[in-house]
Scaffold this motif. Structure first.
Motif, PDB file in Angstrom:
ATOM      1  N   PHE A  54       0.843  -1.199   0.000  1.00 23.63           N
ATOM      2  CA  PHE A  54       0.000   0.000   0.000  1.00 23.63           C
ATOM      3  C   PHE A  54       0.882   1.255   0.000  1.00 23.63           C
ATOM      4  CE2 PHE A  54      -3.764  -2.142   2.414  1.00 23.63           C
ATOM      5  CZ  PHE A  54      -4.023  -2.917   1.292  1.00 23.63           C
ATOM      6  N   LYS A  55       0.574   2.195  -0.873  1.00 21.88           N
ATOM      7  CA  LYS A  55       1.317   3.456  -0.901  1.00 21.88           C
ATOM      8  C   LYS A  55       1.130   4.224   0.401  1.00 21.88           C
ATOM      9  CE  LYS A  55       2.157   7.504  -3.813  1.00 21.88           C
ATOM     10  NZ  LYS A  55       2.175   8.475  -2.708  1.00 21.88           N
ATOM     11  N   SER A  56      -0.059   4.106   1.007  1.00 24.24           N
ATOM     12  CA  SER A  56      -0.315   4.804   2.266  1.00 24.24           C
ATOM     13  C   SER A  56       0.644   4.337   3.357  1.00 24.24           C
ATOM     14  CB  SER A  56      -1.763   4.570   2.707  1.00 24.24           C
ATOM     15  OG  SER A  56      -2.024   3.176   2.867  1.00 24.24           O
ATOM     16  N   PHE A  57       0.915   3.036   3.401  1.00 24.56           N
ATOM     17  CA  PHE A  57       1.839   2.497   4.401  1.00 24.56           C
ATOM     18  C   PHE A  57       3.257   2.981   4.130  1.00 24.56           C
ATOM     19  CE2 PHE A  57       4.610  -0.809   6.182  1.00 24.56           C
ATOM     20  CZ  PHE A  57       4.103  -0.929   7.464  1.00 24.56           C
ATOM     21  N   GLN A  58       3.662   2.954   2.884  1.00 25.47           N
ATOM     22  CA  GLN A  58       5.003   3.399   2.516  1.00 25.47           C
ATOM     23  C   GLN A  58       5.195   4.881   2.804  1.00 25.47           C
ATOM     24  OE1 GLN A  58       5.127   2.265  -1.597  1.00 25.47           O
ATOM     25  NE2 GLN A  58       5.127   0.063  -1.164  1.00 25.47           N
ATOM     26  N   ASP A  59       4.161   5.680   2.540  1.00 25.68           N
ATOM     27  CA  ASP A  59       4.266   7.116   2.797  1.00 25.68           C
ATOM     28  C   ASP A  59       4.331   7.425   4.288  1.00 25.68           C
ATOM     29  OD1 ASP A  59       4.208   7.570   0.092  1.00 25.68           O
ATOM     30  OD2 ASP A  59       2.080   8.130   0.035  1.00 25.68           O
ATOM     31  N   ASP A  60       3.498   6.737   5.091  1.00 25.42           N
ATOM     32  CA  ASP A  60       3.458   7.017   6.532  1.00 25.42           C
ATOM     33  C   ASP A  60       4.744   6.615   7.234  1.00 25.42           C
ATOM     34  OD1 ASP A  60       1.013   8.283   6.679  1.00 25.42           O
ATOM     35  OD2 ASP A  60      -0.112   6.451   7.068  1.00 25.42           O
ATOM     36  N   PHE A  61       5.415   5.582   6.718  1.00 26.42           N
ATOM     37  CA  PHE A  61       6.641   5.126   7.378  1.00 26.42           C
ATOM     38  C   PHE A  61       7.899   5.503   6.595  1.00 26.42           C
ATOM     39  CE2 PHE A  61       3.359   2.570   9.354  1.00 26.42           C
ATOM     40  CZ  PHE A  61       3.718   2.649  10.689  1.00 26.42           C
ATOM     41  N   HIS A  62       7.729   6.338   5.592  1.00 28.91           N
ATOM     42  CA  HIS A  62       8.842   7.029   4.934  1.00 28.91           C
ATOM     43  C   HIS A  62       9.938   6.091   4.426  1.00 28.91           C
ATOM     44  CE1 HIS A  62       6.863  10.459   6.726  1.00 28.91           C
ATOM     45  NE2 HIS A  62       7.162  10.057   7.951  1.00 28.91           N
ATOM     46  N   TYR A  63       9.566   5.177   3.560  1.00 31.30           N
ATOM     47  CA  TYR A  63      10.595   4.384   2.886  1.00 31.30           C
ATOM     48  C   TYR A  63      10.219   4.220   1.423  1.00 31.30           C
ATOM     49  CZ  TYR A  63       7.570   0.199   3.103  1.00 31.30           C
ATOM     50  OH  TYR A  63       6.537  -0.701   2.951  1.00 31.30           O
ATOM     51  N   GLY A  64      11.221   4.069   0.595  1.00 32.91           N
ATOM     52  CA  GLY A  64      11.002   3.986  -0.839  1.00 32.91           C
ATOM     53  C   GLY A  64      11.463   2.668  -1.410  1.00 32.91           C
ATOM     54  N   THR A  65      11.552   2.616  -2.725  1.00 38.67           N
ATOM     55  CA  THR A  65      11.899   1.359  -3.404  1.00 38.67           C
ATOM     56  C   THR A  65      13.309   0.900  -3.071  1.00 38.67           C
ATOM     57  OG1 THR A  65      12.581   2.647  -5.349  1.00 38.67           O
ATOM     58  CG2 THR A  65      10.318   1.803  -5.315  1.00 38.67           C
ATOM     59  N   HIS A  66      14.206   1.835  -2.743  1.00 36.48           N
ATOM     60  CA  HIS A  66      15.595   1.454  -2.464  1.00 36.48           C
ATOM     61  C   HIS A  66      15.719   0.615  -1.188  1.00 36.48           C
ATOM     62  CE1 HIS A  66      14.942   5.067  -0.057  1.00 36.48           C
ATOM     63  NE2 HIS A  66      15.958   4.701   0.711  1.00 36.48           N
ATOM     64  N   SER A  67      14.777   0.774  -0.269  1.00 40.18           N
ATOM     65  CA  SER A  67      14.841   0.000   0.984  1.00 40.18           C
ATOM     66  C   SER A  67      13.637  -0.917   1.149  1.00 40.18           C
ATOM     67  CB  SER A  67      14.928   0.953   2.180  1.00 40.18           C
ATOM     68  OG  SER A  67      13.781   1.809   2.225  1.00 40.18           O
ATOM     69  N   ALA A  68      12.865  -1.107   0.073  1.00 37.42           N
ATOM     70  CA  ALA A  68      11.616  -1.865   0.183  1.00 37.42           C
ATOM     71  C   ALA A  68      11.861  -3.326   0.538  1.00 37.42           C
ATOM     72  CB  ALA A  68      10.826  -1.763  -1.125  1.00 37.42           C
ATOM     73  N   THR A  69      12.879  -3.961  -0.069  1.00 38.82           N
ATOM     74  CA  THR A  69      13.131  -5.385   0.187  1.00 38.82           C
ATOM     75  C   THR A  69      13.455  -5.626   1.654  1.00 38.82           C
ATOM     76  OG1 THR A  69      13.923  -5.742  -2.067  1.00 38.82           O
ATOM     77  CG2 THR A  69      14.566  -7.364  -0.408  1.00 38.82           C
ATOM     78  N   ARG A  70      14.348  -4.799   2.205  1.00 37.90           N
ATOM     79  CA  ARG A  70      14.710  -4.968   3.614  1.00 37.90           C
ATOM     80  C   ARG A  70      13.516  -4.692   4.525  1.00 37.90           C
ATOM     81  NH1 ARG A  70      18.543  -0.525   6.026  1.00 37.90           N
ATOM     82  NH2 ARG A  70      16.561   0.572   5.760  1.00 37.90           N
TER      83      ARG A  70
END
Length: 503
Positions: free
Chosen positions: A39-55
């Protein structure tokens, strides 16, 4: 054997249903996070992008299993001292606390990880005690069916999580409540589990083990809804069995675990759960949307395909539990399931290489074929490696090392669960569709392990199971133990007969 009454059956089923809310909770959480991390909402609220998505994805999904591994060991002293009901209530409270921490929009991944670990402690502890509580109270005539409820409720929990994720993704825009609602809903079954424990009685076996015989009698009377001499004879049999188990454990030394037969059984208990996690079904459950993205490309259909995947799981699991669990040989089912799953995974690998998904939401004929194979794969899993490792581990250990053996097996399940849930995100990033080939080859090794190390035990008594897994001198000892057990059981039968004649 206690006489069966309608009220007694109702109470037994009620007790089993309340306890297995923990299975639903386990399944709901297992199916929950795979979609939320997309969810983009989850990614935005916790401030991480594609570069750290796997971890981040690996930690969000996997770190709870690390907590569960600790929880499944930490709960033992609580359950031994305070009883099964209180231990389950403690697990419920701990999980609820963790779910609340996760629901709060802290904008901190560290805080979210902490909430996941706290929930894991409660989840791991409840997974051990719930099965124990149910089996210790259930009438022997329906013990197997009640034991299967946990797996069925687990599957239903996954099914529910998938469809909740699908609903919020389509009905709510990319705002905070989109990910908060699915996570907050965990609190409901967690609370119901704890509150539900107030409506049932304590484990008869635990009360008798503590020498609280009057309370054990009151508990057994309530569960069976009967106070006849037959029910009193059942309590005496429980007390005799506990005395036998205590005698079997007298003088136990941990070095005995290194003896050939004991070490072999412990190894089987650990490896059988490694096999269960290695066939790929757990990875599919945790990362369903990501796997379907590999099969059909990026698009809005991934969540729907995952939701349908959950429906297929629950139909397959329900069919097995209700109609096939006691009708097919365990070893044959494990071998057949492993072979079928291997074929599915290898064909999926070939199809995705011959006709890669085009993306853009377009699903080709090859993509439909791979999705169908995934659904067939999970059906085979729910007829084999999903439900069957649990009864195998529950029956292969003799009384002298039974608690340690089952604890080691269940603990290893959480360890392998953590290993795969944490690493699969990295595996998909590195291997792409070759991850299906990895699971297909792993299935082959799973089949070989089954052929050479597992025995057929369907329909055997626990004493006969011990003899089947014993070797050499140990088999002779097991045979003698079985004879002794039969003689003691004959004595119990005579006692019960005397009670009936007196009545």
């Amino acid at each position: 054997m206690s006489p069966r009454t309608a009220l007694g059956d109702f109470r037994a089923y009620w007790l089993g249903t309340v306890a297995c809310i923990g299975g639903f909770l386990f399944g709901y959480d297992s199916g929950l996070m795979g979609a939320i991390i997309t969810f983009k909402s989850f990614q935005d609220d916790f401030h991480y992008g594609t570069h750290s998505a796997t971890r981040t994805n690996s930690l969000v999904v996997g770190i709870q299993q690390a907590g569960a591994f600790v929880g499944c060991w930490a709960i033992w002293p609580i359950a031994a001292r305070w009883g099964r009901r209180r231990a389950i209530m403690v697990c419920s409270a701990i999980f609820t606390l963790g779910a609340i921490i996760q629901t709060i929009n802290s904008h901190s991944l560290g805080a979210f990880y902490f909430g996941r670990v706290v929930s894991g402690l409660g989840l791991g502890g409840s997974s051990v005690i719930i099965s124990m509580f149910s089996s210790e109270n259930a009438p022997k005539e329906i013990r197997g069916r009640l034991g299967s409820f946990y797996q069925l409720m687990y599957t239903f929990g996954i099914f529910t999580a998938y469809w909740v994720d699908y609903a919020v993704a389509n009905l709510i825009g990319p705002v905070t409540r989109q990910w908060q609602i699915p996570i907050a809903l965990q609190i409901i079954p967690a609370a119901l589990l704890g509150i539900g424990m107030l409506t049932v009685s304590e484990s008869v076996r635990w009360l008798a083990q503590k020498g609280r015989d009057e309370e054990a009698w009151e508990s057994l009377k309530w569960i069976r809804a009967d106070d006849s001499e037959e029910t009193r004879a059942e309590l005496k049999e429980i007390q005799l069995t506990l005395a036998q188990e205590q005698n079997a454990r007298n003088g136990f030394q941990y070095t005995e675990l290194l003896e050939r037969d004991n070490f072999k059984r412990l190894s089987i208990g650990v490896v059988v759960f490694l096999c269960q996690q290695s066939v790929g079904a757990t990875a599919l459950a945790y990362y369903g949307p990501q796997f379907f993205k590999l099969l059909v490309g990026a698009g809005s259909s991934n969540l729907l395909l995952t939701a349908i995947f959950g429906a297929v799981k629950i139909v397959a699991c329900g069919t097995f539990v209700l109609f096939f669990s006691e009708r097919i040989g365990r070893k044959a089912a494990l071998i057949g399931g492993g072979i079928f799953m291997s074929i599915c995974m290898i064909i999926i690998t070939i199809l995705t290489k011959v006709d890669p998904p085009p993306g853009g939401g377009v699903v080709t004929g090859s993509g439909i074929g791979t999705v169908a194979l995934i659904y067939a794969n999970i059906m085979a899993y729910n007829f084999s490696w999903g439900p069957l490792p649990w009864p195998i581990v529950g029956e292969i250990f003799p009384a002298r090392i039974k608690e340690i053996g089952i604890g080691t097996g269940v603990g290893s399940q959480w360890l392998w669960n953590f290993m795969y849930s944490f690493s699969v995100s990295y595996m998909m990033a590195a291997m792409n569709t070759y991850i299906f080939l990895f699971f297909g080859v792993a299935d082959i090794f799973v089949v070989l392990f089954t052929v050479f190390f597992l025995k057929e035990t369907r329909g055997l008594s626990l004493e006969e199971v011990q003899a089947v897994y014993a070797s050499g001198a140990a088999k002779t000892v097991a045979k003698r133990a079985s004879v002794g057990s039969e003689e003691e059981r004959s004595s119990i039968d005579k006692t019960q007969s005397g009670h009936r004649e007196n009545v």
